[in-house]
Design a protein around this motif. Sequence first.
Motif, PDB file in Angstrom:
ATOM      1  N   GLU A 192      46.494  -8.663  -5.229  1.00 33.10           N
ATOM      2  CA  GLU A 192      46.231 -10.036  -4.827  1.00 33.10           C
ATOM      3  C   GLU A 192      46.392 -10.979  -6.011  1.00 33.10           C
ATOM      4  O   GLU A 192      46.251 -10.578  -7.172  1.00 33.10           O
ATOM      5  CB  GLU A 192      44.807 -10.157  -4.262  1.00 33.10           C
ATOM      6  N   LYS A 193      46.660 -12.233  -5.731  1.00 36.31           N
ATOM      7  CA  LYS A 193      46.745 -13.254  -6.760  1.00 36.31           C
ATOM      8  C   LYS A 193      45.366 -13.401  -7.407  1.00 36.31           C
ATOM      9  O   LYS A 193      44.341 -13.408  -6.718  1.00 36.31           O
ATOM     10  CB  LYS A 193      47.183 -14.587  -6.133  1.00 36.31           C
ATOM     11  N   TYR A 194      45.347 -13.513  -8.729  1.00 37.44           N
ATOM     12  CA  TYR A 194      44.068 -13.554  -9.441  1.00 37.44           C
ATOM     13  C   TYR A 194      43.936 -14.813 -10.296  1.00 37.44           C
ATOM     14  O   TYR A 194      42.891 -15.420 -10.388  1.00 37.44           O
ATOM     15  CB  TYR A 194      43.942 -12.304 -10.309  1.00 37.44           C
ATOM     16  N   GLY A 195      45.024 -15.200 -10.920  1.00 36.70           N
ATOM     17  CA  GLY A 195      45.021 -16.394 -11.763  1.00 36.70           C
ATOM     18  C   GLY A 195      46.392 -17.028 -11.717  1.00 36.70           C
ATOM     19  O   GLY A 195      47.237 -16.681 -10.894  1.00 36.70           O
ATOM     20  N   LYS A 196      46.588 -17.971 -12.630  1.00 40.90           N
ATOM     21  CA  LYS A 196      47.866 -18.678 -12.640  1.00 40.90           C
ATOM     22  C   LYS A 196      49.036 -17.727 -12.832  1.00 40.90           C
ATOM     23  O   LYS A 196      50.070 -17.834 -12.178  1.00 40.90           O
ATOM     24  CB  LYS A 196      47.849 -19.741 -13.738  1.00 40.90           C
ATOM     25  N   GLU A 197      48.873 -16.767 -13.775  1.00 35.03           N
ATOM     26  CA  GLU A 197      49.972 -15.834 -14.065  1.00 35.03           C
ATOM     27  C   GLU A 197      49.538 -14.381 -13.929  1.00 35.03           C
ATOM     28  O   GLU A 197      50.224 -13.478 -14.407  1.00 35.03           O
ATOM     29  CB  GLU A 197      50.516 -16.085 -15.475  1.00 35.03           C
ATOM     30  N   THR A 198      48.403 -14.145 -13.325  1.00 33.00           N
ATOM     31  CA  THR A 198      47.902 -12.773 -13.217  1.00 33.00           C
ATOM     32  C   THR A 198      47.599 -12.400 -11.764  1.00 33.00           C
ATOM     33  O   THR A 198      47.454 -13.264 -10.899  1.00 33.00           O
ATOM     34  CB  THR A 198      46.616 -12.574 -14.049  1.00 33.00           C
ATOM     35  N   HIS A 199      47.530 -11.099 -11.537  1.00 31.44           N
ATOM     36  CA  HIS A 199      47.156 -10.562 -10.229  1.00 31.44           C
ATOM     37  C   HIS A 199      46.035  -9.542 -10.434  1.00 31.44           C
ATOM     38  O   HIS A 199      45.720  -9.158 -11.567  1.00 31.44           O
ATOM     39  CB  HIS A 199      48.358  -9.883  -9.560  1.00 31.44           C
ATOM     40  N   LEU A 200      45.474  -9.093  -9.351  1.00 33.00           N
ATOM     41  CA  LEU A 200      44.421  -8.088  -9.388  1.00 33.00           C
ATOM     42  C   LEU A 200      44.824  -6.937  -8.477  1.00 33.00           C
ATOM     43  O   LEU A 200      45.087  -7.141  -7.285  1.00 33.00           O
ATOM     44  CB  LEU A 200      43.086  -8.682  -8.928  1.00 33.00           C
ATOM     45  N   ALA A 201      44.897  -5.747  -9.057  1.00 29.41           N
ATOM     46  CA  ALA A 201      45.246  -4.560  -8.265  1.00 29.41           C
ATOM     47  C   ALA A 201      43.976  -3.811  -7.890  1.00 29.41           C
ATOM     48  O   ALA A 201      43.159  -3.504  -8.761  1.00 29.41           O
ATOM     49  CB  ALA A 201      46.172  -3.658  -9.071  1.00 29.41           C
ATOM     50  N   GLN A 202      43.823  -3.556  -6.618  1.00 30.11           N
ATOM     51  CA  GLN A 202      42.690  -2.754  -6.161  1.00 30.11           C
ATOM     52  C   GLN A 202      43.188  -1.330  -5.946  1.00 30.11           C
ATOM     53  O   GLN A 202      44.167  -1.109  -5.224  1.00 30.11           O
ATOM     54  CB  GLN A 202      42.093  -3.306  -4.869  1.00 30.11           C
ATOM     55  N   LEU A 203      42.512  -0.385  -6.567  1.00 28.56           N
ATOM     56  CA  LEU A 203      42.927   1.011  -6.490  1.00 28.56           C
ATOM     57  C   LEU A 203      42.170   1.744  -5.386  1.00 28.56           C
ATOM     58  O   LEU A 203      41.137   1.281  -4.904  1.00 28.56           O
ATOM     59  CB  LEU A 203      42.707   1.697  -7.841  1.00 28.56           C
ATOM     60  N   LYS A 204      42.675   2.889  -5.014  1.00 26.11           N
ATOM     61  CA  LYS A 204      42.098   3.652  -3.906  1.00 26.11           C
ATOM     62  C   LYS A 204      40.678   4.124  -4.186  1.00 26.11           C
ATOM     63  O   LYS A 204      39.895   4.348  -3.258  1.00 26.11           O
ATOM     64  CB  LYS A 204      42.997   4.853  -3.593  1.00 26.11           C
ATOM     65  N   ASN A 205      40.326   4.249  -5.472  1.00 29.71           N
ATOM     66  CA  ASN A 205      38.967   4.689  -5.809  1.00 29.71           C
ATOM     67  C   ASN A 205      37.997   3.514  -5.911  1.00 29.71           C
ATOM     68  O   ASN A 205      36.832   3.686  -6.249  1.00 29.71           O
ATOM     69  CB  ASN A 205      38.974   5.468  -7.124  1.00 29.71           C
ATOM     70  N   GLY A 206      38.489   2.295  -5.643  1.00 27.87           N
ATOM     71  CA  GLY A 206      37.631   1.115  -5.685  1.00 27.87           C
ATOM     72  C   GLY A 206      37.720   0.323  -6.975  1.00 27.87           C
ATOM     73  O   GLY A 206      37.212  -0.800  -7.053  1.00 27.87           O
ATOM     74  N   ASP A 207      38.332   0.874  -8.002  1.00 23.04           N
ATOM     75  CA  ASP A 207      38.490   0.151  -9.266  1.00 23.04           C
ATOM     76  C   ASP A 207      39.427  -1.037  -9.084  1.00 23.04           C
ATOM     77  O   ASP A 207      40.343  -1.010  -8.250  1.00 23.04           O
ATOM     78  CB  ASP A 207      39.066   1.071 -10.355  1.00 23.04           C
ATOM     79  N   GLU A 208      39.192  -2.073  -9.875  1.00 23.79           N
ATOM     80  CA  GLU A 208      40.065  -3.235  -9.885  1.00 23.79           C
ATOM     81  C   GLU A 208      40.646  -3.411 -11.274  1.00 23.79           C
ATOM     82  O   GLU A 208      39.931  -3.305 -12.269  1.00 23.79           O
ATOM     83  CB  GLU A 208      39.297  -4.489  -9.465  1.00 23.79           C
ATOM     84  N   VAL A 209      41.944  -3.655 -11.341  1.00 21.85           N
ATOM     85  CA  VAL A 209      42.640  -3.757 -12.621  1.00 21.85           C
ATOM     86  C   VAL A 209      43.431  -5.059 -12.663  1.00 21.85           C
ATOM     87  O   VAL A 209      44.163  -5.382 -11.724  1.00 21.85           O
ATOM     88  CB  VAL A 209      43.616  -2.556 -12.813  1.00 21.85           C
ATOM     89  N   VAL A 210      43.257  -5.806 -13.746  1.00 23.15           N
ATOM     90  CA  VAL A 210      44.014  -7.037 -13.927  1.00 23.15           C
ATOM     91  C   VAL A 210      45.473  -6.688 -14.231  1.00 23.15           C
ATOM     92  O   VAL A 210      45.758  -5.789 -15.030  1.00 23.15           O
ATOM     93  CB  VAL A 210      43.430  -7.882 -15.079  1.00 23.15           C
TER      94      VAL A 210
END
Length: 247
Positions: free
Chosen positions: A214-232
């Motif tokens: 998903e969109k997270y910031g102006k130039e960044t996104h946020l990836a949600q992983l299958k284990n629930g972790d979120e990574v910029v």
Amino acid sequence: MSVHKVIIIDDEPPAREVIKHFLKDHPAFELVGEAENGFDGLKLIQSQNPDLIFLDIQMPKLTGFELLELIDNPPTIIFSTAYDQYALKAFEQHAADYLLKPYNRERFEDGLAKALTLMNKSATPVATEALVQDYLQEPTHRLVVKDGTKIDIIPTEEVIRIAAQDDYSEIITAKGKHLKKQTMKHLEQVLDPKKFARVHRSSIVQVSQIEKIEKYGKETHLAQLKNGDEVVVSASGYAKLKELLGW
């Protein structure tokens, strides 16, 4: 005359015997131990603190290069291996020398002389990352981690993500977390680029573990992983993911 401590790590008894036989004529070198696999070799290195190691590459349980990854300050290395000339060229510039099995006394003497020159110069050992990266022709399929006296071998298919932790990299799997004293840059180079992506300077993820982005910031996104972790995900990381995922 100073005496240099030597150990031999090779799973083939005849190969160890050849080295021991040739070493007898060199009082400047003292054989302080030998091991037939990487696990025992690591214990020997920790207990004896050798100046020189004769190291085979292809061994059961732990390869010579996986062993080197577990040593913080490797001593002088002479590879003793059955690998062909082409594969050896990759790390010729890093090791004191290599001995291609089978070798004769003259070739052994030449290698020992190179090692002695290197040790007398008190040269700083080459970073093991350079040795390992030059050796690897194909992506690694497992990561070796040392935790005290325990050694864990982690199949890369079990890795969910890797996070930078100061001088270490934290490897996250469904079974737990492991700290490895290796840079993110090195891990990015040795992992399969079709399966793993450096999505941020502090994060590597296994692409198949991504649930959504998903969109997270102006130039960044946020990836949600299958284990629930979120990574910029940085802009460059997002471009890399788009290419890998065919978006």
